[in-house]
Scaffold this active site. Structure first.
Site, PDB file in Angstrom:
ATOM      1  N   GLY A 123       0.814  -1.217   0.000  1.00 35.94           N
ATOM      2  CA  GLY A 123       0.000   0.000   0.000  1.00 35.94           C
ATOM      3  C   GLY A 123       0.847   1.266   0.000  1.00 35.94           C
TER       4      GLY A 123
ATOM      5  N   CYS B 266       5.250 -13.874   0.682  1.00 35.10           N
ATOM      6  CA  CYS B 266       4.241 -14.286  -0.300  1.00 35.10           C
ATOM      7  C   CYS B 266       4.447 -15.620  -0.996  1.00 35.10           C
ATOM      8  CB  CYS B 266       4.082 -13.181  -1.332  1.00 35.10           C
ATOM      9  SG  CYS B 266       3.398 -11.699  -0.577  1.00 35.10           S
TER      10      CYS B 266
ATOM     11  N   GLU C 238      10.144  -6.755  -3.183  1.00 35.83           N
ATOM     12  CA  GLU C 238      10.746  -5.895  -2.170  1.00 35.83           C
ATOM     13  C   GLU C 238      12.217  -5.668  -2.488  1.00 35.83           C
ATOM     14  OE1 GLU C 238       9.697  -7.099   1.813  1.00 35.83           O
ATOM     15  OE2 GLU C 238       7.645  -7.456   1.165  1.00 35.83           O
TER      16      GLU C 238
ATOM     17  N   LEU D 222      -1.445 -15.483  -8.309  1.00 38.81           N
ATOM     18  CA  LEU D 222      -0.974 -16.680  -7.595  1.00 38.81           C
ATOM     19  C   LEU D 222      -0.036 -17.489  -8.479  1.00 38.81           C
ATOM     20  CD1 LEU D 222      -4.229 -17.998  -5.824  1.00 38.81           C
ATOM     21  CD2 LEU D 222      -2.402 -16.623  -4.836  1.00 38.81           C
TER      22      LEU D 222
ATOM     23  N   ARG E 166      24.420 -18.025  -0.184  1.00 38.67           N
ATOM     24  CA  ARG E 166      23.936 -17.208  -1.308  1.00 38.67           C
ATOM     25  C   ARG E 166      24.878 -17.226  -2.501  1.00 38.67           C
ATOM     26  NH1 ARG E 166      18.651 -15.319  -1.087  1.00 38.67           N
ATOM     27  NH2 ARG E 166      18.069 -15.130   1.075  1.00 38.67           N
TER      28      ARG E 166
ATOM     29  N   PHE F  87       2.737  -6.743  -8.549  1.00 41.12           N
ATOM     30  CA  PHE F  87       3.852  -7.655  -8.858  1.00 41.12           C
ATOM     31  C   PHE F  87       5.194  -7.128  -8.369  1.00 41.12           C
ATOM     32  CE2 PHE F  87       0.569  -8.576 -12.055  1.00 41.12           C
ATOM     33  CZ  PHE F  87       0.421  -9.947 -11.859  1.00 41.12           C
TER      34      PHE F  87
ATOM     35  N   PRO G  23      -2.769 -13.271   5.187  1.00 39.48           N
ATOM     36  CA  PRO G  23      -1.843 -14.345   5.601  1.00 39.48           C
ATOM     37  C   PRO G  23      -2.465 -15.728   5.493  1.00 39.48           C
ATOM     38  CG  PRO G  23      -2.774 -13.249   7.526  1.00 39.48           C
ATOM     39  CD  PRO G  23      -3.280 -12.497   6.333  1.00 39.48           C
TER      40      PRO G  23
ATOM     41  N   LEU H  83       7.604 -18.267 -10.213  1.00 36.30           N
ATOM     42  CA  LEU H  83       8.881 -17.695  -9.757  1.00 36.30           C
ATOM     43  C   LEU H  83       9.497 -18.582  -8.677  1.00 36.30           C
ATOM     44  CD1 LEU H  83       7.858 -13.920  -9.621  1.00 36.30           C
ATOM     45  CD2 LEU H  83       9.537 -14.945 -11.173  1.00 36.30           C
TER      46      LEU H  83
END
Ligand code: NAD
Ligand code: UGA
Length: 459
Positions: free
Chosen positions: A15, A273, A166, A218, A439, A163, A94, A224
């Site tokens: 948001g 997500c 972050e 979804l 990583r 889409f 959630p 991904l």
């Protein structure tokens, strides 16, 4: 339908940034973001832009440009709904923690609360936009609540899933691959298309039915996450066979049909997500008796759980099968770099596993607070909060974090980790100095030469 005022319910990771960019690009539209959480709204209004509740590169500039001009953050939800022509619902959805569908289905209680509140307040025609990620056919329930509990005014429900990722939210919003709008009413669709057209080329704005739009969101996340689980599965095979997962990813990614993105092997995907949305997809498939479909997608989650566990086990095995009383330093706690979000971060599960084995864990993350780290561990309810505080130390300095460590593990791909003076870290560690790169971030050859015993995922 001429939209002059927008309200967005939910001032979270979606948001806040989404509305900031909509306001930045549409200075003639008044955008108000509302939330029940007073602290969050206060943080969005903080004059010190470093204190915004969401850390996203570039977000401070967007907020600085629009806030107070046509972008407002408020807790007066009723007033904002009453005045708005268009209402975005961007509240959290959630995974259910109780009752039917527990652990799989999306909990839609916050969505329903919003719908009932909108219905009760609205005295004029409104366009209601689903921005939250929702199970397919939620718009039907939304419309039913709005129509049956409202004051007889006309509501048009649109689906407009988000889409953004972050850490790159501002860039994703300002230059999206596509904007997806699902709906039935042509005029309402046009009104939303117009808002995005202020900066998004029209060929990138696609319109579909409500159900295709809801389901596409979804499915996008499932695809991904599936790529990450696929490459992570291959990382284990690489370790067994002597192949290098980085080289394999490059080789397959250059096939234009496969493409190079989302092929980075890791300690496991996190974030609020991927898991939630796949679990939801699995639940929906099962509810239509599509068991083969459900089992297929469930495997993506299983592989991810396996990868997190495998990494923690690797640390234990390498440290001569015991970490009891040993100091293990975790570099990174966020679920990916450039965010302070820790939801479902692999670090939480790796730490929990090591704590089960009675290790002393020290954590350093450039953006995550100690309070958040303890909360994440306490929320698991594996051990008491006192025990978590006895076993886990959170420090502000990476060199201090690694001082007298038996092993250091990289769990988030923060850029700064590559720029450390690793010789200094090596000198202060117990020997052999074990380094676990979850990583594939660090220069293995160079660190080996410095004396580290290094394990890098998939190599
Ligand atoms: P969030 O938890 O950060 O924010 C949700 C906010 O909604 C909270 O601040 C909460 O207080 C508020 N809220 C809940 N019920 C409310 C009510 N009745 N009235 C007013 N405020 C209320 O969640 P988020 O990460 O922004 O995600 C929101 C939705 O967007 C979810 O459905 C998520 O799946 C989806 N999504 C998230 C991302 C992401 O990167 N986080 C990306 C795409 C889509
Ligand atoms: C993801 C999607 O990328 C967004 O398109 C979507 O809007 C969002 O979920 C959502 O619905 O919430 P996000 O979770 O913010 O975005 O971040 P990603 O970049 O997708 O990373 C997710 C996880 O996968 C991270 O833990 C990341 O480290 C991991 N990952 C990603 C890998 O391990 N390897 C990769 O190659 C890519």
């Amino acid at each position: 339908m001429n939209v002059k005022k927008i309200v967005c319910i939910g001032a979270g990771y979606v948001g806040g940034p989404t509305m900031s960019v909509i306001a930045q690009k549409n200075p003639h539209i008044q955008v108000t973001v509302v939330d029940l959480n007073r602290d969050r709204i206060a943080a969005w209004n903080d004059l010190d832009l470093q204190k915004l509740p969401v850390y996203e590169p570039g977000l401070d500039q967007v907020v600085a440009e629009a806030r107070g001009r046509n972008l407002f953050f408020s807790t007066d939800i009723e007033k904002a709904i009453d005045e708005a022509d268009m209402i975005f619902i961007s509240v959290n959805t959630p995974t259910k923690t109780y009752g039917k569908g527990k652990g799989q289905a999306a909990d839609l209680k916050y969505i329903e609360l919003c719908a009932r509140q909108i219905a009760a307040i609205a005295k004029s025609e409104k366009i209601v936009v689903e921005k939250s990620t929702l199970p397919v056919r939620t718009a039907e329930a939304l419309k039913s609540i709005l129509d049956h509990t409202g004051n007889g005014v006309n509501f048009h429900v649109l689906s407009n899933p988000e889409f953004l990722a972050e850490g790159t939210a501002v860039q994703d919003l300002q230059n999206p691959d596509r904007v997806l709008i699902g709906g039935e009413n042509e005029e309402a669709i046009r009104a939303l298309v117009d808002i995005y057209s202020a900066w998004v080329p029209t060929e990138k704005i696609i319109t579909t039915s409500l159900w295709s739009s809801e389901l596409s969101k979804l499915v996008a996340n499932a695809f991904l996450a599936q790529r990450v689980s696929s490459i992570n599965a291959i990382s284990e095979l690489c370790e067994a066979t002597g192949a290098d997962v980085g080289e394999v990813a490059k080789a397959i990614g250059m096939d234009s049909r496969i493409g190079p993105k989302f092929l980075k092997a890791s300690v496991g995907f996190g974030g609020s997500c991927f898991q939630k949305d796949i679990l939801n997809l699995v639940y929906i498939a099962r509810s239509y008796n599509l068991y083969a479909v459900a089992d297929y997608w469930e495997q993506v989650i299983r592989m991810n759980d396996h990868q997190k566990e495998r990494f923690a086990d690797k640390i234990i095995k390498t440290l001569y099968n015991t970490v009891n009383g040993k100091n293990i330093t975790l570099l990174g706690w966020a679920f990916k770099k450039d965010t302070n979000d820790t939801r479902e971060s692999a670090a939480i599960y790796v730490a929990d596993h090591l704590l089960d084995e009675e290790a002393f864990v020290t954590v350093y993350d450039p953006k995550v607070t100690a309070e958040q780290i303890y909360k994440d561990l306490d929320d698991l309810e594996t051990r008491s909060p006192e025990e978590n505080r006895r076993l886990v130390k959170v420090v502000q300095d990476p060199y201090e974090a690694c001082d007298r460590a038996h092993a250091v593990a990289v769990l988030t791909e923060w850029d700064e980790f590559t720029a450390y003076y690793w010789q200094r870290i090596y000198d202060k560690m117990y020997k052999p100095a074990f380094l676990f790169d979850g990583r594939g971030l660090l220069n293995v050859q160079q660190l080996k030469e410095q004396g580290f015993m290094i394990y890098s995922i998939g190599r």
